[in-house]
Design a protein around this motif. Structure first.
Motif, PDB file in Angstrom:
ATOM      1  N   MET A  71       0.852  -1.202   0.000  1.00 39.66           N
ATOM      2  CA  MET A  71       0.000   0.000   0.000  1.00 39.66           C
ATOM      3  C   MET A  71       0.884   1.246   0.000  1.00 39.66           C
ATOM      4  SD  MET A  71      -3.351  -0.921   2.216  1.00 39.66           S
ATOM      5  CE  MET A  71      -4.308  -2.412   1.904  1.00 39.66           C
ATOM      6  N   ASN A  72       1.614   1.392  -1.108  1.00 36.82           N
ATOM      7  CA  ASN A  72       2.624   2.457  -1.183  1.00 36.82           C
ATOM      8  C   ASN A  72       2.038   3.867  -1.257  1.00 36.82           C
ATOM      9  OD1 ASN A  72       4.625   0.449  -1.203  1.00 36.82           O
ATOM     10  ND2 ASN A  72       4.334   0.147  -3.394  1.00 36.82           N
ATOM     11  N   PHE A  73       0.750   3.956  -1.633  1.00 35.04           N
ATOM     12  CA  PHE A  73       0.118   5.282  -1.737  1.00 35.04           C
ATOM     13  C   PHE A  73       0.061   6.012  -0.401  1.00 35.04           C
ATOM     14  CE2 PHE A  73      -3.534   3.375   0.151  1.00 35.04           C
ATOM     15  CZ  PHE A  73      -3.577   2.092  -0.370  1.00 35.04           C
ATOM     16  N   PHE A  74       0.169   5.269   0.717  1.00 33.40           N
ATOM     17  CA  PHE A  74       0.132   5.922   2.035  1.00 33.40           C
ATOM     18  C   PHE A  74       1.417   6.706   2.310  1.00 33.40           C
ATOM     19  CE2 PHE A  74      -3.101   2.664   3.742  1.00 33.40           C
ATOM     20  CZ  PHE A  74      -4.140   3.592   3.739  1.00 33.40           C
ATOM     21  N   ALA A  75       2.474   6.396   1.540  1.00 36.18           N
ATOM     22  CA  ALA A  75       3.773   7.035   1.793  1.00 36.18           C
ATOM     23  C   ALA A  75       3.718   8.540   1.540  1.00 36.18           C
ATOM     24  CB  ALA A  75       4.849   6.383   0.939  1.00 36.18           C
ATOM     25  N   ILE A  76       2.931   8.932   0.514  1.00 34.78           N
ATOM     26  CA  ILE A  76       2.813  10.374   0.218  1.00 34.78           C
ATOM     27  C   ILE A  76       1.590  10.888   0.966  1.00 34.78           C
ATOM     28  CG2 ILE A  76       2.567  12.107  -1.622  1.00 34.78           C
ATOM     29  CD1 ILE A  76       3.860   9.948  -3.493  1.00 34.78           C
ATOM     30  N   ARG A  77       1.824  11.380   2.167  1.00 35.60           N
ATOM     31  CA  ARG A  77       0.705  11.793   3.023  1.00 35.60           C
ATOM     32  C   ARG A  77       0.968  13.165   3.623  1.00 35.60           C
ATOM     33  NH1 ARG A  77       3.029   7.032   5.791  1.00 35.60           N
ATOM     34  NH2 ARG A  77       4.366   7.759   7.477  1.00 35.60           N
ATOM     35  N   GLU A  78      -0.126  13.813   3.969  1.00 29.46           N
ATOM     36  CA  GLU A  78      -0.035  15.158   4.555  1.00 29.46           C
ATOM     37  C   GLU A  78       0.257  15.080   6.047  1.00 29.46           C
ATOM     38  OE1 GLU A  78      -0.294  17.661   2.150  1.00 29.46           O
ATOM     39  OE2 GLU A  78      -0.328  15.777   1.005  1.00 29.46           O
ATOM     40  N   SER A  79      -0.328  14.062   6.701  1.00 28.77           N
ATOM     41  CA  SER A  79      -0.113  13.910   8.144  1.00 28.77           C
ATOM     42  C   SER A  79      -0.521  12.506   8.576  1.00 28.77           C
ATOM     43  CB  SER A  79      -0.945  14.932   8.930  1.00 28.77           C
ATOM     44  OG  SER A  79      -2.321  14.567   8.873  1.00 28.77           O
ATOM     45  N   GLU A  80      -0.152  12.176   9.794  1.00 29.76           N
ATOM     46  CA  GLU A  80      -0.609  10.919  10.384  1.00 29.76           C
ATOM     47  C   GLU A  80      -0.944  11.187  11.844  1.00 29.76           C
ATOM     48  OE1 GLU A  80       3.136   9.516   9.304  1.00 29.76           O
ATOM     49  OE2 GLU A  80       3.897   9.338  11.348  1.00 29.76           O
ATOM     50  N   THR A  81      -2.010  10.567  12.324  1.00 27.49           N
ATOM     51  CA  THR A  81      -2.406  10.743  13.717  1.00 27.49           C
ATOM     52  C   THR A  81      -2.578   9.361  14.348  1.00 27.49           C
ATOM     53  OG1 THR A  81      -3.629  12.715  13.061  1.00 27.49           O
ATOM     54  CG2 THR A  81      -4.086  11.845  15.268  1.00 27.49           C
ATOM     55  N   TYR A  82      -1.703   9.038  15.267  1.00 30.50           N
ATOM     56  CA  TYR A  82      -1.850   7.767  15.991  1.00 30.50           C
ATOM     57  C   TYR A  82      -2.952   7.941  17.025  1.00 30.50           C
ATOM     58  CZ  TYR A  82       2.517   5.847  14.121  1.00 30.50           C
ATOM     59  OH  TYR A  82       3.484   5.348  13.299  1.00 30.50           O
ATOM     60  N   LEU A  83      -3.806   6.956  17.117  1.00 31.33           N
ATOM     61  CA  LEU A  83      -4.923   7.049  18.055  1.00 31.33           C
ATOM     62  C   LEU A  83      -4.637   6.284  19.353  1.00 31.33           C
ATOM     63  CD1 LEU A  83      -7.917   6.633  15.570  1.00 31.33           C
ATOM     64  CD2 LEU A  83      -6.879   8.751  16.421  1.00 31.33           C
ATOM     65  N   ASP A  84      -3.472   5.640  19.447  1.00 27.39           N
ATOM     66  CA  ASP A  84      -3.103   4.826  20.614  1.00 27.39           C
ATOM     67  C   ASP A  84      -4.188   3.796  20.940  1.00 27.39           C
ATOM     68  OD1 ASP A  84      -0.631   6.278  21.068  1.00 27.39           O
ATOM     69  OD2 ASP A  84      -1.926   7.927  21.712  1.00 27.39           O
ATOM     70  N   TYR A  85      -4.675   3.200  19.881  1.00 31.67           N
ATOM     71  CA  TYR A  85      -5.793   2.253  20.019  1.00 31.67           C
ATOM     72  C   TYR A  85      -5.421   1.018  19.182  1.00 31.67           C
ATOM     73  CZ  TYR A  85     -10.805   2.031  21.340  1.00 31.67           C
ATOM     74  OH  TYR A  85     -12.002   1.750  21.923  1.00 31.67           O
ATOM     75  N   LYS A  86      -5.200  -0.102  19.843  1.00 27.74           N
ATOM     76  CA  LYS A  86      -4.888  -1.318  19.087  1.00 27.74           C
ATOM     77  C   LYS A  86      -6.143  -1.809  18.367  1.00 27.74           C
ATOM     78  CE  LYS A  86      -1.014  -2.898  21.810  1.00 27.74           C
ATOM     79  NZ  LYS A  86      -0.392  -3.934  22.631  1.00 27.74           N
ATOM     80  N   LEU A  87      -5.953  -2.346  17.172  1.00 29.91           N
ATOM     81  CA  LEU A  87      -7.100  -2.830  16.399  1.00 29.91           C
ATOM     82  C   LEU A  87      -7.891  -3.874  17.180  1.00 29.91           C
ATOM     83  CD1 LEU A  87      -6.958  -3.021  12.627  1.00 29.91           C
ATOM     84  CD2 LEU A  87      -6.462  -1.108  14.112  1.00 29.91           C
ATOM     85  N   ARG A  88      -7.161  -4.754  17.867  1.00 26.60           N
ATOM     86  CA  ARG A  88      -7.842  -5.789  18.634  1.00 26.60           C
ATOM     87  C   ARG A  88      -8.777  -5.168  19.668  1.00 26.60           C
ATOM     88  NH1 ARG A  88      -3.989  -7.518  21.604  1.00 26.60           N
ATOM     89  NH2 ARG A  88      -2.996  -8.690  19.947  1.00 26.60           N
ATOM     90  N   ASN A  89      -8.297  -4.119  20.326  1.00 24.90           N
ATOM     91  CA  ASN A  89      -9.123  -3.455  21.330  1.00 24.90           C
ATOM     92  C   ASN A  89     -10.299  -2.718  20.702  1.00 24.90           C
ATOM     93  OD1 ASN A  89      -7.550  -4.443  23.383  1.00 24.90           O
ATOM     94  ND2 ASN A  89      -6.194  -2.661  23.400  1.00 24.90           N
ATOM     95  N   VAL A  90     -10.107  -2.243  19.466  1.00 23.05           N
ATOM     96  CA  VAL A  90     -11.216  -1.636  18.732  1.00 23.05           C
ATOM     97  C   VAL A  90     -12.331  -2.675  18.567  1.00 23.05           C
ATOM     98  CG1 VAL A  90     -11.954  -0.798  16.455  1.00 23.05           C
ATOM     99  CG2 VAL A  90      -9.843   0.089  17.495  1.00 23.05           C
TER     100      VAL A  90
END
Lengths: 304, 258
Positions: free
Chosen positions: B217-236
């Motif tokens: 998924m190389n398209f994510f490399a060109i991004r304006e920003s990233e925000t970590y939510l400190d939320y594991k997918l499993r816990n979601v």
């Protein structure tokens, strides 16, 4: 056991004949004899604390920390001059890690008498902070020589190598780890800096041999057994260095039928071993040492 | 006995001479004369050490209790192989991610998540008909990956559509609608029901593995920003199951081929 009886009896004879100190006697006897060091090792146990279920298709009922301890205790009864080592990826793979963050893995390895381990990529799975938080639960050292932790919480807490004295033999153990970039999120390993393991290994081995005067040198590697690409692996490390007696590998989860005997940069033989993953196997390497003038010119005989 | 002592006496004398000999040669180092190596199997038949078993027991019991807690229920078995471009289990996972993480993202940034993208390979098991437990969440998501919101320009969103059109698997998506022609060309591609504005920024929630180029998924490399939510997918997923006493996701029109 036989040898110990023998030393005790000769010591008693020493007192009887009034010749002198028993310590001197027993030590002179001990050093005159061949020395025997047993290395026991695991890699990529990945939080497999319980045995596999008996219904498992691949490894029914195999593995488990409690059984591994029985085996280690039996071997140590046979030869107390043993080291127990692990080549990393201690963490991640069962809910034990998800629930307790590696606490139980480190506590159990301490109970089993592990002497040292190196750091695998999955040992960063709760971040470098997560690994740091669990260090008090490990009564053994984590060894790594090619990660620079200066700008991280692990600064000063990870030794490059450790020298063990066992039965009159000095054993130098050092650790090397895999390139983290692309394998572990930067958010996890933070400011850890990876250095080329070959150059670092050569420096460390030189120190272990020349300064520390080690009789045996063991590398704990989490590089992986063998890659077709030019990515550094255990076999390449063995062939590009000298004075390493044994490389205990990990990462690639390689089940070797027997330890690999390969040649180092000087054309001398090096052992490379790895025991799959999940604590299904325990590697055992026995070294017999003699004073150099008693060893024939061909070097060690290797039985694998 | 006397004979034995004589012999021992002899050995003692010998050892002293040996000692002297060695003193003269203290620089003679030890060298390896023999090496034996073998792989020992931790067999089923090996006895378990009782002390270790006892030590592990309370840790084990707590996990067992927690794992067996019933969180939700599904009347149907959900498999990632049940559907060509979208699956019920994938839709559930993508919808869960949007529903659970958007309030967190909104609270932190004042903005809203536009769409979700996960990967088909990341659905690690099926969910069996019946009770959903904590263990279910561990089965579908055994890894520690966490939710991260990526800000993509419209141009990169189109790259994402292009990736989906070529991947030929049912990557879980939400907040978007993608229709492919028979020869895998993009017929329609919409975010939140609207055409993609090339100059606008969109917020896509995914996981850290995919953000870093996992599954190409190389398209994510060109991004304006990233925000970590400190939320594991499993816990979601655990929190989603806790919120809904029954889940019954279905296949729909979000990603289809004509």
């Amino acid at each position: 056991m036989k040898r110990r009886d023998f030393i005790q009896k000769t010591a008693a004879a020493g007192i009887f004949t009034g010749i002198g100190g028993t310590a001197l006697l027993s030590s002179s006897f001990a050093s005159a004899e061949a020395k025997h060091i047993t290395i026991l090792h695991t890699n990529d146990v990945h939080s497999h604390i319980d045995p596999f279920p008996t219904s498992d298709d691949s490894y029914p009922g195999q593995g488990g920390v409690a059984k591994r301890y029985t085996l280690i205790k039996n071997i140590k009864k046979e030869n107390p001059n043993a080291l127990v080592l692990d080549a990393g990826d201690i963490f991640q793979g069962t809910p034990y890690f998800n629930f307790y963050g590696g606490e139980l893995e480190f506590k159990l390895m301490s109970k089993l008498g592990y002497d040292a381990a190196t750091i695998g990529n999955h040992d960063f799975d709760n971040g470098i902070g997560g690994l740091h938080a669990q260090l008090p639960n490990a009564k053994f050292n984590l060894l790594n020589a090619n990660y620079d932790f200066s700008n991280t919480v692990l600064d000063g807490q990870i030794k490059p190598y450790q020298v063990f004295h066992k039965g009159g033999v000095k054993i130098g153990v050092f650790g090397v780890g895999i390139q983290l970039q692309g394998l572990v999120s930067k958010k996890m390993y933070k400011e850890t800096v990876y250095h080329d393991p070959v150059n670092i290994s050569q420096d460390i081995v030189k120190k272990l041999k020349e300064t520390e005067k080690c009789d045996l040198v063991i590398c704990l590697s989490h590089l992986g057994y063998s890659y077709e690409s030019d990515k550094i692996d255990d076999l390449k490390l063995a062939s590009q260095t000298k004075n390493i007696d044994l490389i205990i590998g990990g990462h690639s989860h390689t089940f070797l039928e027997k330890p690999t005997v390969t040649k180092n940069a000087e054309g001398k033989e090096v052992l490379v071993n790895q025991v799959g993953w999940a604590g299904i196997m325990l590697g055992r390497i026995d070294f017999y040492l003699d004073h150099a003038n008693k060893v024939n010119g061909k070097g060690a005989s290797i039985l694998v | 006995m006397r004979n034995i002592l004589f012999i021992l006496y002899g050995i003692v004398i010998f050892s002293f001479s040996g000692c002297k000999y060695q003193n003269k040669n203290t620089k003679v180092p030890l060298a390896v004369s023999k090496i034996e190596g073998k792989q020992l199997s931790i067999e089923k038949s090996l006895t378990e050490d009782e002390e270790i078993k006892t030590f592990v027991a309370p840790y084990k019991d707590r996990i067992k209790d927690e794992m067996n807690k019933v969180l939700s229920y599904t009347p149907n078995t959900l498999s990632k192989f049940n559907g060509e471009y979208n699956t019920a289990i994938g839709n559930m996972m993508a919808d869960a991610l949007l529903e659970i993480t958007n309030p967190v993202f909104h609270q932190r940034t004042g903005k809203n998540i536009d769409a979700v993208l996960l990967n088909h390979g990341g659905i690690r098991s099926s969910i069996n008909r019946g009770d959903i437990t904590t263990k279910t969440a561990y089965n579908i998501m055994p890894f520690e990956n966490e939710a991260v919101v990526i800000e993509l320009k419209g141009t990169q969103v189109l790259k994402m559509f292009e990736y989906l059109s070529k991947s030929e698997v049912a990557h879980p998506v939400a907040g978007m609608q993608l229709t492919l022609t028979e020869d895998n060309q993009i017929k329609t591609g919409r975010i939140q029901g609207k055409k993609v504005d090339l100059n606008k920024s969109y917020f896509i929630v995914t996981n850290d593995y995919l953000m870093d180029g996992g599954d190409h998924m190389n398209f994510f490399a060109i991004r304006e920003s990233e925000t970590y939510l400190d939320y594991k997918l499993r816990n979601v997923f655990i929190d989603y199951f806790k919120k809904h006493d029954t889940i019954n996701p279905v296949r729909d029109e979000r990603f289809i081929k004509q």
